[in-house]
Structures are given as structure tokens and as C-alpha cells.
Design a protein around this motif. Structure first.
Motif, PDB file in Angstrom:
ATOM      1  N   UNK A  31      39.086  31.490  31.638  1.00 33.47           N
ATOM      2  CA  UNK A  31      39.583  32.875  31.694  1.00 33.47           C
ATOM      3  C   UNK A  31      40.393  33.015  32.978  1.00 33.47           C
ATOM      4  N   UNK A  32      41.706  33.131  32.814  1.00 36.50           N
ATOM      5  CA  UNK A  32      42.603  33.107  33.964  1.00 36.50           C
ATOM      6  C   UNK A  32      43.141  34.498  34.270  1.00 36.50           C
ATOM      7  N   UNK A  33      43.165  34.830  35.549  1.00 37.68           N
ATOM      8  CA  UNK A  33      43.691  36.122  35.985  1.00 37.68           C
ATOM      9  C   UNK A  33      45.181  36.001  36.240  1.00 37.68           C
ATOM     10  N   UNK A  34      45.941  36.934  35.688  1.00 41.09           N
ATOM     11  CA  UNK A  34      47.385  36.965  35.891  1.00 41.09           C
ATOM     12  C   UNK A  34      47.759  38.291  36.543  1.00 41.09           C
ATOM     13  N   UNK A  35      48.531  38.230  37.593  1.00 44.73           N
ATOM     14  CA  UNK A  35      48.842  39.424  38.381  1.00 44.73           C
ATOM     15  C   UNK A  35      49.480  40.497  37.510  1.00 44.73           C
ATOM     16  N   UNK A  36      48.840  41.663  37.451  1.00 48.03           N
ATOM     17  CA  UNK A  36      49.381  42.801  36.722  1.00 48.03           C
ATOM     18  C   UNK A  36      49.314  42.677  35.214  1.00 48.03           C
ATOM     19  N   UNK A  37      48.649  41.647  34.696  1.00 49.47           N
ATOM     20  CA  UNK A  37      48.583  41.434  33.256  1.00 49.47           C
ATOM     21  C   UNK A  37      47.141  41.207  32.826  1.00 49.47           C
ATOM     22  N   UNK A  38      46.865  41.305  31.520  1.00 55.15           N
ATOM     23  CA  UNK A  38      45.505  41.034  31.043  1.00 55.15           C
ATOM     24  C   UNK A  38      45.117  39.577  31.289  1.00 55.15           C
ATOM     25  N   UNK A  39      43.820  39.321  31.267  1.00 54.82           N
ATOM     26  CA  UNK A  39      43.339  37.953  31.408  1.00 54.82           C
ATOM     27  C   UNK A  39      43.833  37.098  30.237  1.00 54.82           C
ATOM     28  N   UNK A  40      44.069  35.834  30.535  1.00 54.37           N
ATOM     29  CA  UNK A  40      44.439  34.865  29.515  1.00 54.37           C
ATOM     30  C   UNK A  40      43.255  33.934  29.296  1.00 54.37           C
TER      31      UNK A  40
ATOM     32  N   UNK B   1      38.974  29.890  47.736  1.00 56.39           N
ATOM     33  CA  UNK B   1      40.275  29.648  47.100  1.00 56.39           C
ATOM     34  C   UNK B   1      40.382  30.342  45.751  1.00 56.39           C
ATOM     35  N   UNK B   2      39.336  31.061  45.358  1.00 58.20           N
ATOM     36  CA  UNK B   2      39.391  31.913  44.163  1.00 58.20           C
ATOM     37  C   UNK B   2      39.900  33.291  44.554  1.00 58.20           C
ATOM     38  N   UNK B   3      40.641  33.913  43.658  1.00 58.22           N
ATOM     39  CA  UNK B   3      41.238  35.210  43.930  1.00 58.22           C
ATOM     40  C   UNK B   3      40.159  36.268  44.138  1.00 58.22           C
ATOM     41  N   UNK B   4      40.194  36.923  45.303  1.00 55.96           N
ATOM     42  CA  UNK B   4      39.341  38.068  45.602  1.00 55.96           C
ATOM     43  C   UNK B   4      37.850  37.730  45.542  1.00 55.96           C
ATOM     44  N   UNK B   5      37.489  36.492  45.871  1.00 61.77           N
ATOM     45  CA  UNK B   5      36.090  36.059  45.898  1.00 61.77           C
ATOM     46  C   UNK B   5      35.842  35.369  47.239  1.00 61.77           C
ATOM     47  N   UNK B   6      34.805  35.781  47.961  1.00 58.48           N
ATOM     48  CA  UNK B   6      34.495  35.137  49.232  1.00 58.48           C
ATOM     49  C   UNK B   6      33.746  33.824  48.981  1.00 58.48           C
TER      50      UNK B   6
END
Length: 332
Positions: A267-276, A29-34
Motif C-alpha cells: 500500500x503506497x502513499x502518493x502525494x495528494x492522491x489516494x493510496x495505490x 525513512x518512512x513518510x511521516x513515521x518516526x
């Protein structure tokens, strides 16, 4: 003794209904992580922590078909962890439990919920006027805090594990609705912190050693709505202005310096933007414990030199969760 709090993003998704790990190449359920990558990362992180106690936020689900204790027992056995016994509290329906994992060879831990007239049991209701209409509103926890009585080599210690309400405006369809939901969520989050502070004061008045730890989804200066309400939930729980306050050095750093560099635990990933990045996770101690030579660390892979230098640990932290462990080493 090492005590840590760790929010593991969607830990529940890594287990099947029997509590067995789903250790394959399907997506977690994490983005791009198996699932295999997240599981391996968590094994590295928990092994490196080698903690006596870990308060796990977003722990596996407990429900009619799932058991967090069984899942975590399988996880601990897989990676040969000292912390292998799990204690659960009041369950919830979010698939994100709060669970204590501990080493039974070092200490004992039991769920020990408290109740008081002005601070009811955390699976109940707390009444507070949050919308300023002169009528108390019923406040509940979607994830009731986990109250633990620890028995250590030097005596008893109380723990309260917390996952406070998120202030994010989930479900908003426009800017006006986002503002309304954000304000409503902040009111509820602050009310939860008032409720929690009343429990804290109950323990402090009894002279007990206390640690409050977990994900508060809040921090000093974290969003623009703090100005509207005057202070953050963290300041409420710490006891700003109270005779006896809790202490967390990372919160203190931000409270005393509103500008400049500040620590972060997520550290949160935001689509098309830098990490927050944000400071959301805390380990707060009572003044008696503050006298026992505590040392705090945030295992942020890019801020903690030892974590950054260890490539396996660094990659493990990044694969395991969008939060990083907050670690307290203390002489107990």
C-alpha cells in the motif's frame, strides 16, 4: 510451521553502525513515521507473527561498517522473538539485503547457493537477448536471491528469497524517457525471472521441496507493458505451461480472474492522491508441499479481519512498512 516473507521498508535506517536500534523521535525513512514508531510497529508485527522462518526483504545493510546479522540479533532480543538467528547470502550495495531470520530451536538453515550451466550462481551473470538485437545481454541481480537449505523435522526444504528489479522509471525527466526506462526495466525484470525459473526447474527435477518467496515487483496485469511482453515475471517463475508448476493461491486468483476484487500485499502513499495498492509479494510452493495442507494469509490490516480487529496490530502494520507480511502455515 509458519513461514513468512516481509518487505520492511528501509529497515536499515533503524540501526546505527554497531547494529543498535536508533529508537528515538527522529524521522525514519518512512513518510511521516518516526524511528520509534516504526520500531514499535515492527516489534508488534514480528511478535504477532511468531514465525519459525521470516524471509526479510529490505533487511538491514551488510557492508564494511554494518552487519545485518548483528542488527537483527539486537532486534530479536529487544522483542524476545523466537526467530532470532539470521542467515545472509550474497551482499549488495543497495543497503537493502535479503536475510532469513529463523528459530534455531525448530530448524537449521544455511546459505547454500547453487550453480548450473544454464542458471549460474545468483551473484554472477546470466546472458539473454533482452533488446532483440541478436546479441545476448549480461543480466545481473542488484539484490542476488538468497538460497537457503532448511532442515526441518520432516526433512529438507529449499527456500529462495527474492527481491526482483523494480519496473518504476526512476530518474525519468519526461514521458518519453519514462516509457523507455519502464520498458528497459521490465526486460531486465523478466530476464531475472527466466534465470530464477531455471533454478526452480533444477530443484524440481531433483525432486526437492521448494518455496520461492519475496517481493517480485510484478504481478499479472499489473501494468500496461505486460501486453507488450506477453506475460508477467510471476507467470514465468510459476512455470506457466510447464509440466511442473509452483503454486501461490493469490497469484492464481489474479491469473484466473483479470477483473474484480484481487488481493494486495503493498500500500503506497502518493502525494495528494489516494493510496495505490498492489500484489507484489508471494510465497510459491512446489507441488509436493502443496499436498501438506498449506494455508496462506496476507496480513493486510484492512483486508484481514483478525488484523483489522486488533487495533494494536493494525496500527503496527501501518507504521512498520508499506508492504504487509505474506504468511504460510504448513505441516512440516
Amino acid at each position: 510451521m509458519r513461514i513468512a516473507t516481509y518487505n520492511v521498508e528501509w529497515f536499515n535506517s533503524l540501526f546505527d553502525n554497531t547494529g543498535a536500534l536508533i529508537d528515538d523521535d527522529s524521522w525514519s525513512s518512512r513518510w511521516d513515521v518516526t524511528k520509534a514508531q516504526q520500531t514499535a510497529g515492527l516489534g508488534v508485527v514480528f511478535g504477532a507473527l511468531d514465525a519459525d522462518v521470516v524471509m526479510i526483504i529490505e533487511a538491514p545493510d551488510t557492508s564494511p561498517h554494518r552487519d545485518a546479522r548483528k542488527a537483527l540479533a539486537h532486534f530479536a532480543a529487544r522483542f524476545d522473538l523466537r526467530a532470532r538467528e539470521a542467515v545472509t547470502g550474497f551482499t549488495n550495495d543497495t543497503q537493502q539485503e535479503i536475510v532469513l531470520l529463523y528459530d534455531p530451536d525448530v530448524l537449521d538453515a544455511v546459505h547454500d547457493p547453487q550453480n548450473a550451466a544454464d542458471a549460474p550462481q545468483f551473484d554472477g551473470q546470466f546472458h539473454m537477448d533482452v533488446d532483440v538485437d541478436a546479441h545476448p545481454d549480461p543480466i545481473t541481480w542488484s539484490k542476488p536471491p538468497l538460497e537457503i537449505a532448511l532442515t526441518t523435522g520432516s526433512g529438507p526444504v529449499r527456500l529462495i528469497g527474492v527481491h526482483a528489479k523494480s519496473k518504476a522509471p526512476h530518474g525519468a525527466r519526461n514521458d518519453a524517457e519514462a516509457t523507455r526506462i519502464s520498458i528497459q526495466n521490465r526486460r531486465k525484470q523478466l530476464a531475472q525471472c527466466v534465470w530464477l525459473r531455471k533454478r526452480v526447474e533444477q530443484h524440481l527435477a531433483a525432486g526437492e521441496h521448494l518455496i520461492v518467496l519475496g517481493d517480485f515487483n510484478d504481478g499479472p496485469g499489473l501494468d500496461e507493458y505486460e501486453k507488450l511482453f506477453g506475460r508477467s515475471g510471476i507467470e514465468i517463475v510459476l512455470g506457466e505451461g510447464a509440466e511442473e508448476q509452483l503454486f501461490d493461491p493469490h497469484a492464481q486468483m489474479v491469473l484466473s480472474r483479470r477483473f474484480g476484487a484481487s488481493p494486495s500485499t503493498a500500500r503506497f502513499k502518493r502525494k495528494g492522491e489516494p493510496y495505490l495498492q498492489a500484489l507484489l509479494d508471494y510465497v510459491m510452493v512446489s507441488q509436493g508441499l502443496r499436498q501438506k495442507a498449506p494455508i496462506w494469509q496476507i496480513w493486510h490490516p484492512f483486508d484481514h479481519p483478525a488484523c483489522y480487529a486488533d487495533v494494536v496490530l493494525r496500527d503496527g502494520l501501518l507504521a512498520a512498512s508499506d508492504h504487509f507480511p505474506v504468511v504460510l502455515d504448513i505441516d512440516l
